[in-house]
Design an enzyme around this catalytic site. Structure first.
Site, PDB file in Angstrom:
ATOM      1  N   PHE A  94     -75.626  58.917 -16.101  1.00 42.75           N
ATOM      2  CA  PHE A  94     -75.094  58.867 -14.982  1.00 42.75           C
ATOM      3  C   PHE A  94     -75.790  58.228 -13.962  1.00 42.75           C
ATOM      4  O   PHE A  94     -77.067  58.816 -13.685  1.00 42.75           O
ATOM      5  CB  PHE A  94     -74.680  60.481 -14.654  1.00 42.75           C
ATOM      6  CG  PHE A  94     -73.758  60.760 -15.728  1.00 42.75           C
ATOM      7  CD1 PHE A  94     -72.294  60.570 -15.400  1.00 42.75           C
ATOM      8  CD2 PHE A  94     -74.061  61.369 -16.748  1.00 42.75           C
ATOM      9  CE1 PHE A  94     -71.161  61.369 -16.496  1.00 42.75           C
ATOM     10  CE2 PHE A  94     -73.188  61.937 -17.686  1.00 42.75           C
ATOM     11  CZ  PHE A  94     -71.941  61.951 -17.658  1.00 42.75           C
ATOM     12  N   ILE A 101     -78.368  62.663 -15.836  1.00 41.31           N
ATOM     13  CA  ILE A 101     -78.343  62.015 -14.686  1.00 41.31           C
ATOM     14  C   ILE A 101     -79.623  61.563 -14.122  1.00 41.31           C
ATOM     15  O   ILE A 101     -80.689  62.168 -14.116  1.00 41.31           O
ATOM     16  CB  ILE A 101     -77.476  62.744 -13.707  1.00 41.31           C
ATOM     17  CG1 ILE A 101     -78.485  64.132 -13.229  1.00 41.31           C
ATOM     18  CG2 ILE A 101     -76.377  63.570 -13.990  1.00 41.31           C
ATOM     19  CD1 ILE A 101     -77.994  64.815 -11.916  1.00 41.31           C
ATOM     20  N   CYS A 102     -79.474  60.323 -13.560  1.00 43.22           N
ATOM     21  CA  CYS A 102     -80.959  59.749 -12.879  1.00 43.22           C
ATOM     22  C   CYS A 102     -81.444  60.559 -11.798  1.00 43.22           C
ATOM     23  O   CYS A 102     -80.598  60.856 -10.788  1.00 43.22           O
ATOM     24  CB  CYS A 102     -80.537  58.268 -12.436  1.00 43.22           C
ATOM     25  SG  CYS A 102     -81.755  57.483 -11.472  1.00 43.22           S
ATOM     26  N   ILE A 103     -82.833  60.664 -11.943  1.00 38.51           N
ATOM     27  CA  ILE A 103     -83.391  61.722 -10.982  1.00 38.51           C
ATOM     28  C   ILE A 103     -83.548  60.857  -9.589  1.00 38.51           C
ATOM     29  O   ILE A 103     -83.233  61.603  -8.682  1.00 38.51           O
ATOM     30  CB  ILE A 103     -84.838  62.118 -11.596  1.00 38.51           C
ATOM     31  CG1 ILE A 103     -85.371  62.896 -10.689  1.00 38.51           C
ATOM     32  CG2 ILE A 103     -85.722  60.989 -11.497  1.00 38.51           C
ATOM     33  CD1 ILE A 103     -86.507  63.756 -10.917  1.00 38.51           C
ATOM     34  N   ALA A 134     -80.055  60.931  -8.141  1.00 40.46           N
ATOM     35  CA  ALA A 134     -79.425  62.237  -7.912  1.00 40.46           C
ATOM     36  C   ALA A 134     -80.141  63.096  -6.639  1.00 40.46           C
ATOM     37  O   ALA A 134     -79.442  63.518  -5.805  1.00 40.46           O
ATOM     38  CB  ALA A 134     -79.831  63.260  -9.115  1.00 40.46           C
TER      39      ALA A 134
END
Lengths: 98, 134, 133
Positions: free
Chosen positions: C39, C80-82, C85
């Site tokens: 994501f 999910i991409c840090i 995010a």
């Protein structure tokens, strides 16, 4: 390759950009608002030849959701999500024209 | 690890949406994986690498200079659609100089920018294993 | 076949996450492996533990959680991409702690990780399909 287009050609040029560089081995799947490109309308000629060659698919659920099942252009092939998966598996690299 | 051909497909202008910036962030990370990386700039994506960007008036970070760093990461295949440029009244002269040093040619400085026709893009796309769209 | 998915848009605003979910469900039903769902961009909002949709609507987040996409070690492969995010206020316990923020909002069926996970998915999976706007 499998090219997916999820935009109406009345809204964005995603379909045209895809058509500009698609090769003869590739197919197109129209999904989400992209199914508007599968309807019989003033822009249908964009896809007519590829559709006649059996290379244009549209996601059935998206077509039905938008009430255009009875208004499709000729030679558009409907697939469900399972058919979408098959297209991804069979046609190699997937390219999304967002 | 096997090498694959990765294409980053950029079709949106910078600043109006975050796609251009976050696409560039992926490309910078991708460099560490030593894959065969190409970037395509098509449609309004060509504005991502236009020269003379100045974001002083909008309070956002001008990230266009970061494209210059790509050469240091061995990312030197930036394909720009000739048709997209000409449709927008642009030409190669409007694009930022983005260069790399060619280790196979005594580190000669060369342009990473390649202006390509639709026919050339077709061929380049057909060679790709993975296409990431933003 | 090993298939990876990239999702660029958040839930409810755009159909991308719904389409990707229907695709993933169909692929699993056909015996394919969803190697990872990554994501990115506003897509990170699909991992919110605080989503409360009306009762007569689908719950996009729970749908993903119920698919139970995990690796051999039992870790979620809904990633999910840090970077995406953090800038959008999506924090797990660890990231909240590091940034001095109380509370966290990542549904436990998801995990936060780096962009390298997207590249790795492209390398490891035989196909990568992008859903976005």
């Amino acid at each position: 390759m499998l090219h997916t287009v999820n935009k109406s050609s009345f809204e964005r040029n995603s379909l045209q950009s895809c058509l500009d560089i698609i090769d003869e081995k590739s197919v197109i799947l129209l999904l989400e608002d992209g199914v508007i490109c599968a309807a019989d309308n003033t822009k249908s000629s964009m896809l007519a030849q590829l559709a006649a060659d059996g290379k244009v698919f549209a996601l059935k659920g998206d077509v039905e959701a938008r009430g255009i099942s009875a208004k499709l252009a000729e030679n558009i092939q409907l697939v469900d999500y399972s058919g979408f998966v098959d297209l991804v598996v069979e046609h190699g690299t997937a390219v999304s024209w967002l | 690890m096997a090498t694959k051909k990765f294409m980053y497909l950029n079709r949106k202008a910078p600043y109006g949406t975050v796609y251009a910036l976050e696409s560039l962030e992926v490309v910078l990370i991708a460099a560490a994986f030593e894959q065969d990386v190409s970037l395509a700039f098509i449609d309004d994506g060509v504005y991502q690498i236009i020269a003379g960007q100045n974001t002083d008036g909008i309070g956002m970070k001008n990230f266009s200079k970061t494209y210059n760093a790509l050469g240091d990461y061995d990312i030197n295949k930036l394909y720009v659609s000739e048709q997209s440029l000409s449709e927008r009244g642009l030409s190669e002269a409007d694009i930022m100089p983005i260069v790399y040093e060619d280790e196979d040619d005594d580190w000669a400085e060369k342009s990473s920018i390649k202006i390509v026709s639709n026919a050339e893009l077709t061929k380049i796309m057909a060679e790709q294993d993975v296409c990431l769209s933003f | 076949m090993k298939i990876a998915i990239q999702i660029n848009e958040g839930p409810y605003q755009h159909q991308a996450s719904d389409s990707a979910y229907q695709f993933a469900k169909a692929a699993i039903a056909k015996g394919h492996e969803i190697f990872r769902v990554f994501f990115y961009h506003d897509g990170v909002n699909n991992a919110s533990a605080f989503t409360v949709p009306p009762q007569d609507d689908r719950n996009v987040i729970n749908q993903w959680a119920e698919l139970g996409i995990k690796n051999a070690d039992g870790e979620p492969e809904l990633v999910i991409c840090i970077a995406a995010a953090l800038r959008r206020g999506m924090l797990d316990e660890s990231e909240a702690g590091k940034n001095g923020i109380t509370g966290n909002n990542i549904n436990p069926a998801f995990r936060i990780s780096g962009l390298g996970q997207l590249i790795e998915a492209g390398i490891q999976a035989e196909r990568l399909v992008v859903f976005g706007d």
